[in-house]
Design a protein around this motif. Sequence first.
Motif, PDB file in Angstrom:
ATOM      1  N   GLY B  44       0.826  -1.261  -0.008  1.00 21.85           N
ATOM      2  CA  GLY B  44       0.038   0.133   0.013  1.00 21.85           C
ATOM      3  C   GLY B  44       0.853   1.240  -0.067  1.00 21.85           C
ATOM      4  O   GLY B  44       0.248   2.450  -0.381  1.00 21.85           O
ATOM      5  N   CYS B  45       2.242   1.161   0.331  1.00 23.51           N
ATOM      6  CA  CYS B  45       2.775   2.443   0.456  1.00 23.51           C
ATOM      7  C   CYS B  45       4.460   2.363  -0.005  1.00 23.51           C
ATOM      8  O   CYS B  45       4.944   3.299  -0.392  1.00 23.51           O
ATOM      9  CB  CYS B  45       2.828   2.935   1.696  1.00 23.51           C
ATOM     10  SG  CYS B  45       3.783   2.152   3.322  1.00 23.51           S
ATOM     11  N   GLU B  46       4.872   0.878   0.106  1.00 24.42           N
ATOM     12  CA  GLU B  46       6.360   0.760  -0.133  1.00 24.42           C
ATOM     13  C   GLU B  46       7.162   1.433   0.757  1.00 24.42           C
ATOM     14  O   GLU B  46       8.399   1.792   0.375  1.00 24.42           O
ATOM     15  CB  GLU B  46       6.632   0.757  -1.376  1.00 24.42           C
ATOM     16  CG  GLU B  46       5.799   0.210  -2.609  1.00 24.42           C
ATOM     17  CD  GLU B  46       6.181   0.193  -3.969  1.00 24.42           C
ATOM     18  OE1 GLU B  46       7.401  -0.009  -4.243  1.00 24.42           O
ATOM     19  OE2 GLU B  46       5.245   0.787  -4.715  1.00 24.42           O
ATOM     20  N   HIS B  47       6.700   2.146   1.712  1.00 25.81           N
ATOM     21  CA  HIS B  47       7.690   2.927   2.742  1.00 25.81           C
ATOM     22  C   HIS B  47       7.399   2.717   4.064  1.00 25.81           C
ATOM     23  O   HIS B  47       7.804   3.423   4.997  1.00 25.81           O
ATOM     24  CB  HIS B  47       7.741   4.475   2.509  1.00 25.81           C
ATOM     25  CG  HIS B  47       6.505   5.117   2.504  1.00 25.81           C
ATOM     26  ND1 HIS B  47       5.723   5.494   1.284  1.00 25.81           N
ATOM     27  CD2 HIS B  47       5.756   5.721   3.624  1.00 25.81           C
ATOM     28  CE1 HIS B  47       4.573   5.970   1.729  1.00 25.81           C
ATOM     29  NE2 HIS B  47       4.719   6.225   3.018  1.00 25.81           N
ATOM     30  N   GLY B  48       6.741   1.368   4.382  1.00 28.71           N
ATOM     31  CA  GLY B  48       6.596   1.212   5.821  1.00 28.71           C
ATOM     32  C   GLY B  48       5.843   1.579   6.881  1.00 28.71           C
ATOM     33  O   GLY B  48       5.860   1.347   7.942  1.00 28.71           O
ATOM     34  N   VAL B  49       4.718   2.411   6.361  1.00 29.02           N
ATOM     35  CA  VAL B  49       3.744   3.078   7.098  1.00 29.02           C
ATOM     36  C   VAL B  49       2.577   2.585   7.198  1.00 29.02           C
ATOM     37  O   VAL B  49       1.773   2.443   8.318  1.00 29.02           O
ATOM     38  CB  VAL B  49       3.741   4.469   6.746  1.00 29.02           C
ATOM     39  CG1 VAL B  49       2.794   5.238   7.886  1.00 29.02           C
ATOM     40  CG2 VAL B  49       4.996   5.105   6.821  1.00 29.02           C
ATOM     41  N   CYS B  50       2.023   1.946   6.284  1.00 30.02           N
ATOM     42  CA  CYS B  50       0.528   1.662   6.082  1.00 30.02           C
ATOM     43  C   CYS B  50       0.278   0.133   6.590  1.00 30.02           C
ATOM     44  O   CYS B  50      -0.743  -0.070   6.751  1.00 30.02           O
ATOM     45  CB  CYS B  50       0.178   1.606   4.656  1.00 30.02           C
ATOM     46  SG  CYS B  50       0.623   0.024   3.488  1.00 30.02           S
ATOM     47  N   GLY B  51       1.243  -0.789   6.864  1.00 30.72           N
ATOM     48  CA  GLY B  51       1.168  -1.980   7.134  1.00 30.72           C
ATOM     49  C   GLY B  51       0.356  -3.131   6.351  1.00 30.72           C
ATOM     50  O   GLY B  51       0.273  -4.255   6.774  1.00 30.72           O
ATOM     51  N   ALA B  52      -0.350  -2.604   5.239  1.00 28.37           N
ATOM     52  CA  ALA B  52      -0.628  -3.605   4.181  1.00 28.37           C
ATOM     53  C   ALA B  52       0.109  -4.847   3.897  1.00 28.37           C
ATOM     54  O   ALA B  52      -0.276  -5.776   3.808  1.00 28.37           O
ATOM     55  CB  ALA B  52      -1.107  -2.906   3.034  1.00 28.37           C
ATOM     56  N   CYS B  53       1.257  -4.484   4.041  1.00 25.91           N
ATOM     57  CA  CYS B  53       2.116  -5.740   3.466  1.00 25.91           C
ATOM     58  C   CYS B  53       2.939  -6.611   4.737  1.00 25.91           C
ATOM     59  O   CYS B  53       3.568  -7.594   4.418  1.00 25.91           O
ATOM     60  CB  CYS B  53       3.643  -5.367   2.792  1.00 25.91           C
ATOM     61  SG  CYS B  53       4.565  -4.298   3.984  1.00 25.91           S
ATOM     62  N   THR B  54       2.376  -6.506   5.644  1.00 29.22           N
ATOM     63  CA  THR B  54       2.718  -7.276   6.865  1.00 29.22           C
ATOM     64  C   THR B  54       2.648  -8.655   6.932  1.00 29.22           C
ATOM     65  O   THR B  54       1.347  -9.256   6.203  1.00 29.22           O
ATOM     66  CB  THR B  54       1.938  -6.611   8.292  1.00 29.22           C
ATOM     67  OG1 THR B  54       2.085  -5.608   8.171  1.00 29.22           O
ATOM     68  CG2 THR B  54       2.567  -7.561   9.509  1.00 29.22           C
ATOM     69  N   VAL B  62       6.410  -8.562  10.332  1.00 40.17           N
ATOM     70  CA  VAL B  62       7.255  -7.536   9.811  1.00 40.17           C
ATOM     71  C   VAL B  62       6.748  -7.119   8.544  1.00 40.17           C
ATOM     72  O   VAL B  62       5.728  -7.411   8.033  1.00 40.17           O
ATOM     73  CB  VAL B  62       8.514  -8.268   9.061  1.00 40.17           C
ATOM     74  CG1 VAL B  62       9.173  -9.021  10.289  1.00 40.17           C
ATOM     75  CG2 VAL B  62       8.342  -9.296   8.051  1.00 40.17           C
ATOM     76  N   ARG B  63       7.137  -5.644   8.001  1.00 43.51           N
ATOM     77  CA  ARG B  63       6.822  -5.244   6.796  1.00 43.51           C
ATOM     78  C   ARG B  63       7.450  -5.615   5.605  1.00 43.51           C
ATOM     79  O   ARG B  63       8.632  -5.395   5.531  1.00 43.51           O
ATOM     80  CB  ARG B  63       6.787  -3.630   7.048  1.00 43.51           C
ATOM     81  CG  ARG B  63       6.407  -3.137   8.336  1.00 43.51           C
ATOM     82  CD  ARG B  63       5.658  -2.165   8.361  1.00 43.51           C
ATOM     83  NE  ARG B  63       4.529  -2.314   9.343  1.00 43.51           N
ATOM     84  CZ  ARG B  63       3.576  -1.499   9.685  1.00 43.51           C
ATOM     85  NH1 ARG B  63       3.413  -0.222   9.176  1.00 43.51           N
ATOM     86  NH2 ARG B  63       2.816  -1.744  10.607  1.00 43.51           N
ATOM     87  N   SER B  64       6.736  -6.742   4.952  1.00 39.85           N
ATOM     88  CA  SER B  64       7.599  -7.160   3.742  1.00 39.85           C
ATOM     89  C   SER B  64       8.010  -6.044   2.779  1.00 39.85           C
ATOM     90  O   SER B  64       8.861  -6.519   1.886  1.00 39.85           O
ATOM     91  CB  SER B  64       6.820  -8.229   3.129  1.00 39.85           C
ATOM     92  OG  SER B  64       5.751  -7.676   2.533  1.00 39.85           O
TER      93      SER B  64
HETATM   94  S1  FES Z   1       3.451  -1.297   1.985  1.00 39.83           S
HETATM   95 FE1  FES Z   1       2.972   0.071   3.208  1.00 39.83          FE
HETATM   96  S2  FES Z   1       4.037  -0.715   5.234  1.00 39.83           S
HETATM   97 FE2  FES Z   1       4.740  -1.851   3.399  1.00 39.83          FE
END
Ligand code: FES
Lengths: 779, 164
Positions: B44-54, B62-64
């Motif tokens: 969702g963000c590719e910068h570690g904030v949104c958590g979608a990739c957990t 972890v944030r993948s």
């Molecule tokens: S894609 Fe948003 S935290 Fe990883």
Amino acid sequence: MNPGGMVGKAVPRIEDDALLRGRARFVDDIHLPGMLEAAFVRSPHAHAAIRGIDTAAAAAVPGVVAVFTAGDLVPHLTAERLVVGLPSPSYRLEVDRPVLASDEVVHVGEPVAIVVAASRYVAEDAAALVEIDYDPLPVAENCRDALADDAPRVHSREPHNLVAAFDMAYGDIDQAFARAPHVLRESFWQHRGVAHSMECRGVVAAHDPIGNRLTVWSSTQTPHPAKRLICALLGRDDEEVRVVAPDLGGGFGPKLVFYPEEIVVPLASILLGRPVKWIEDRREHFVATTQERDQYWDMAIAIDGDGRILGIRGSLIHDHGAYTARGVNVPYGSAVTVPLPYNVPAYRLDVKLALTNKVPVTPIRGAGQPQATFVMERLLDRVARELGLDRAEVRRRNLVHADQMPCEKPLKLRGGTFVALDSGDFPTAMADVLAKTGWADFRARQEAARAAGRHIGIGLANYVEGTGRGPFEPVKVRVTSNGRIRVASGATAMGQSTQTMLAQIVADQLGGDMANVSVTTGDTAAINLGFGGFNSRQAVMAGNSAHAAAMKVRKKILKAASAMLEVAEDDLEIVGTRVALKGVSEHGIALGAIARALDGSPGYKLPGDLEPGLEAEEHVIVHDMAFSSGSAVAEVEVDVDTGAVTVTRFTLAHDCGRMINPMIVDGQVVGGIVHGIGNALFEWMGFDAEAQPVTTNFGEYLLVTATEIPEIEILHRQSPSPLNTLGVKGVGESGVIPTPAAIISAVEDALSPYGVRIAQAPVSPADIIALINGASGRA
Amino acid sequence: MQGSERRAISVSVNGSRHDREVEVRLTLADFLRHAVELTGTHVGCEHGVCGACTVLVDGLAVRSCLMLAVQADGREVATIEGLAPGEDALHPLQQAFKDHHGLQCGFCTPGILATLVEYLAENPEPSEAELKVALSGNICRCTGYRDIIAAALDAAARLREARA
Ligand code: FES
Ligand code: FES
């Protein structure tokens, strides 16, 4: 009317299992054999002339298949620009977006070239090597300043920045103000920011040269309009293009717009003879997806000695961004909405749309209506203060009453028909929410809190929402030879449970078994016409079409079964996947058998002399909008040392007509309210003086998270809409509309010992501290 | 290009081993989605904030998007696809999210469930306030979180019951 008893029930969603198991298919989940991946080269300047583009270094990167600029693509298109603006007589300039910028860029993030490569990683490596010779030009950053005679021009070829202007007026406004005992003036600044669906945009395109068929999967709210545009731009017939909106990770407005990427990616795929995928990342989303930004309002309200409104007038300057990507509809929606919930005898608003060197503005959930509600409700708070009246009392004296319904207003919708509030009881809704929240004893609570050094406040806002934008949304219902029920619609699902909603309405007529219903939304191959999801329209438009189509199929099923079973129609009922004799379920016939009989047999009559086939397509036409309405009370606590606002409780009396699925309604409303909390307190898309975006990640641009949500309660009223058979009104945007108005009113109330006046949304902690220290706001 | 050299890795995902040669710059999210073809993990963000990739790596959330595939070499990764016990049944978290309308578009859901699997294992009886804090790193634009919290509280109760 609902034999299956399904409409009105909080049944579980048919969408959930796939989503919960990780089996849904979002656009980036589509992998095709031989697929290439793309990255766009975007302008780093808010305004610059392009002197030259050198793609050689990028093209030489191993793995890069092609680098295309406007010069490479335009010869294959029927037009250089995307003409997508809704019609309006108010335009002064035509500023349509180019497919790719070629001689001038007018906002940061504007696409200039596409790099297609073996992978996204390689495409991005190469995109960084495309050399563009820019000559920076002066920038128009703020929409108010952009209208000055000597302002830098957003487009160097245009004579000024006033892209459109119109007024919205009725009644004798001059007389209303001339005879008014009180005239109060207020100026407001409002800003809504970025919609930020959690899934960004994305496009996958594949061209099948054998059938000469182009398939485009796009994360769009409007696949049918997208198909029409792609056909027009490529000079292809309907049959040669299919657009599919796969599962969408949210929409909230910006995905209703047609974007350059939606033609560039398909064309690249045709030219290269291979599937091409482009997935927007969040950083791009911040600069390339449309937003809803600044509005500056200068307003005056004329009232009599009792606080009754005599007239409202003023002006609105609206930031349009650099291009027309949808039209004048956001400020139009604002202008129409201001006086709607109240009896306002005379009204005049002059609206100017200013170009700025920023990404275009198009609707976000609420589409101008939250801003209008904020203006109206802030004016009424001011009236209450000036006359020493309770804020609720001022509203009670002015609200449209139940016995005025349907209440026609001398204001026109964009299609030219008059606005008419169709149903509802606004004063009772307000009384409900006041009673529920203990409005009358809040002063005592507030004093007790103040004595303990805490600043709590309460605020109120009434609103209406225009829903169910017509003219139609078709739905096809078919019974397959296996007895399954297939529903197809141009309606497009982006998280609002559209498939469940349609399945519920159809199952209601056709056996009551949701598990037997499959719904296809957002696929132009499944149904010929359609618009898609925006303007809280799908439950109203597609819902009623689904109802009409299901009723038609139901009648035919019963007629055919009657002929086949030799039983009177009235003695039959559809139960699950069979038609059976009422009360004698073993005597009956399967839906599949009826469907097969109606497929016909060579040389034999069809049962009951019916027309062949067991399907119906309906497109219920409604031009008038169904108005949802409500009354919101926000309670807040403000930390006067840090300026932090905590929304402690939010209560909404809400009326969206008849509810199809109360669980889904609540979900939509709560989601909207929390979006509104963001608009009141957090969300701000910042630009510096050179129109460089300064909030381009989720650390800088704040979205509401779980820790900020208050206790939320919704009180439902159901005033059926007389405009459609189901009696429904839309709900997708309603929660967001009154929320900033109610919260800001509550913050001002909490800070009344400091005499703070808030004329803006959002209001940040720093703004609050400044206001406490006596500064004036941004309006 | 920097990061384009390749390395062989072996990662267990939901119990199956995947041996691949990957660019060292490949994120774990892209590895799972595009190399292993498990697209239930979302970005969702590719910068570690949104958590979608957990996702869970050796049981830890972890944030993948912030982890490289090569860093997962030799580890066990669990994704949304492995959560349900089978075709006929959902995991108690999944069932609770369905029952409470804890998802709308569902894009944020896999990350939220991964976060909760880890959190509820350590804190089986959380308060509402604690759950809000636990989920404050997962952004959801659709639901307004209320039904997510309700689902999580109910799931915690169901998991306790199952354990008892
Ligand atoms: S894609 Fe948003 S935290 Fe990883
Ligand atoms: S359900 Fe859509 S982002 Fe959470």
